[in-house]
Scaffold this active site. Structure first.
Site, short mmCIF file in Angstrom:
data_model
loop_
_atom_site.label_atom_id
_atom_site.label_comp_id
_atom_site.label_asym_id
_atom_site.label_seq_id
_atom_site.Cartn_x
_atom_site.Cartn_y
_atom_site.Cartn_z
N HIS A 120 0.84 -1.21 0.00
CA HIS A 120 0.00 0.00 0.00
C HIS A 120 0.87 1.26 0.00
O HIS A 120 0.63 2.19 -0.79
CB HIS A 120 -0.91 -0.02 1.23
CG HIS A 120 -1.64 1.27 1.48
ND1 HIS A 120 -2.93 1.49 1.04
CD2 HIS A 120 -1.25 2.40 2.11
CE1 HIS A 120 -3.30 2.70 1.40
NE2 HIS A 120 -2.30 3.28 2.05
N GLU A 121 1.87 1.29 0.88
CA GLU A 121 2.71 2.50 0.98
C GLU A 121 3.53 2.71 -0.29
O GLU A 121 3.68 3.84 -0.76
CB GLU A 121 3.62 2.40 2.21
CG GLU A 121 2.87 2.34 3.53
CD GLU A 121 1.93 3.51 3.75
OE1 GLU A 121 2.23 4.62 3.26
OE2 GLU A 121 0.90 3.34 4.41
N HIS A 124 1.53 4.40 -2.98
CA HIS A 124 1.48 5.87 -2.98
C HIS A 124 2.62 6.44 -3.80
O HIS A 124 2.45 7.42 -4.55
CB HIS A 124 1.59 6.38 -1.54
CG HIS A 124 0.32 6.31 -0.75
ND1 HIS A 124 -0.87 6.87 -1.18
CD2 HIS A 124 0.05 5.75 0.47
CE1 HIS A 124 -1.81 6.67 -0.26
NE2 HIS A 124 -1.28 5.98 0.73
N GLU A 182 -5.91 6.94 -0.98
CA GLU A 182 -5.86 5.76 -0.13
C GLU A 182 -6.44 4.54 -0.84
O GLU A 182 -5.87 3.45 -0.80
CB GLU A 182 -6.62 6.02 1.18
CG GLU A 182 -5.89 6.92 2.15
CD GLU A 182 -4.64 6.26 2.70
OE1 GLU A 182 -4.69 5.09 3.09
OE2 GLU A 182 -3.59 6.93 2.71
#
Length: 261
Positions: A120-121, A124, A182
């Site tokens: 997920h990070e 970004h 997100e």
């Protein structure tokens, strides 16, 4: 006055550029990526100087094993640091820097749950969300001052700049990514972890654990820039068939991480 405003607008528009996120969404970004990367590098350097770094060998090996498997899917050289911090957090910064808090390491049950957060990070960063947010919030005319601002994170301008990178909470300023960012990072991340051979179904379990850990402290979704835990879990479940197929392809190709906590 009107002429000056018109000139300023023309300069901004001349510097703007349309990009496409990994999920196919059109983005407006005009900050030079090398400047955003430089900000990420400076912010990460400041964090390493200001926060305690974990010396736990087993903990570091676990985090590095998971991170290495995922970053191989995106390429480049990445630095990962485990910080002694009880909060349930991890982050990735432009410039290929990753920070993981010990509180998150303690929360996860296995490699797949940690992979869901790391993916997920990195999502970004892959989607250039920091650049997009800086472009939207600050404008091209402030770009030159941003790098100097990040070098002085305790100043008001520095706090604003660092918060836009996604680590603002470290300096007492919280500017979370938008719901759109997100959700997009969730989808990118679950595909990245699956391509590395991790089990994407554990992303659902991870967010269920996060919801339980928050103990109802999360505000209602319409008051928050983040998706609610329920929305996030539902979206991830809907994406599981595609992600599971990617995992099966990865494992057939010999990708089967074995990172022991």
């Amino acid at each position: 006055m009107k002429f000056r405003i018109l000139c300023a607008l023309l300069i901004i528009f001349s510097l703007t550029a349309c990009a496409t996120s990994p999920m196919g969404r059109t983005q407006l970004v005009f900050m030079p990526d090398n400047e955003v990367d430089a900000m990420g590098l400076q912010a990460f350097s400041d964090l390493k100087q200001g926060k305690k770094i974990s010396q736990d060998t087993k903990e570091n090996q676990f985090v590095t094993c998971v991170t290495d498997a995922i970053t191989r899917e995106v390429g480049g050289t990445w630095e990962v640091v485990v910080f002694e911090d009880a909060t349930l957090n991890a982050f990735a910064l432009p410039g290929n820097k990753i920070g993981v808090h010990t509180g998150l390491v303690e929360l996860v049950d296995n490699q797949d749950q940690l992979a869901s957060v790391i993916g997920h990070e990195i999502g970004h960063v892959q989607a250039r969300h920091s650049n997009e947010r800086m472009s939207q919030k600050l404008g091209a005319q402030m770009g030159i001052s941003l790098i100097a601002a990040v070098a002085a994170p305790t100043t008001p301008m520095g706090q604003t700049a660092v918060s836009l990178l996604g680590v603002g909470a470290q300096y007492g300023v919280i500017m979370p990514f938008s719901r759109l960012h997100e959700s997009e990072a969730d989808m990118i991340g679950v595909e990245l972890m699956a391509k590395a051979g991790f089990n994407p179904a554990e992303s659902v379990t991870l967010w269920q654990k996060m919801a339980q850990a928050s103990q109802g402290a999360q505000p209602a979704e319409f008051l928050s820039t983040h998706p609610s835990h329920e929305t996030r879990i539902d979206d991830l479940r809907a994406h599981l068939p595609k992600a599971t197929a990617l995992m099966q392809q990865a494992r057939a190709a010999g990708k089967n991480p074995k990172c022991a906590k």
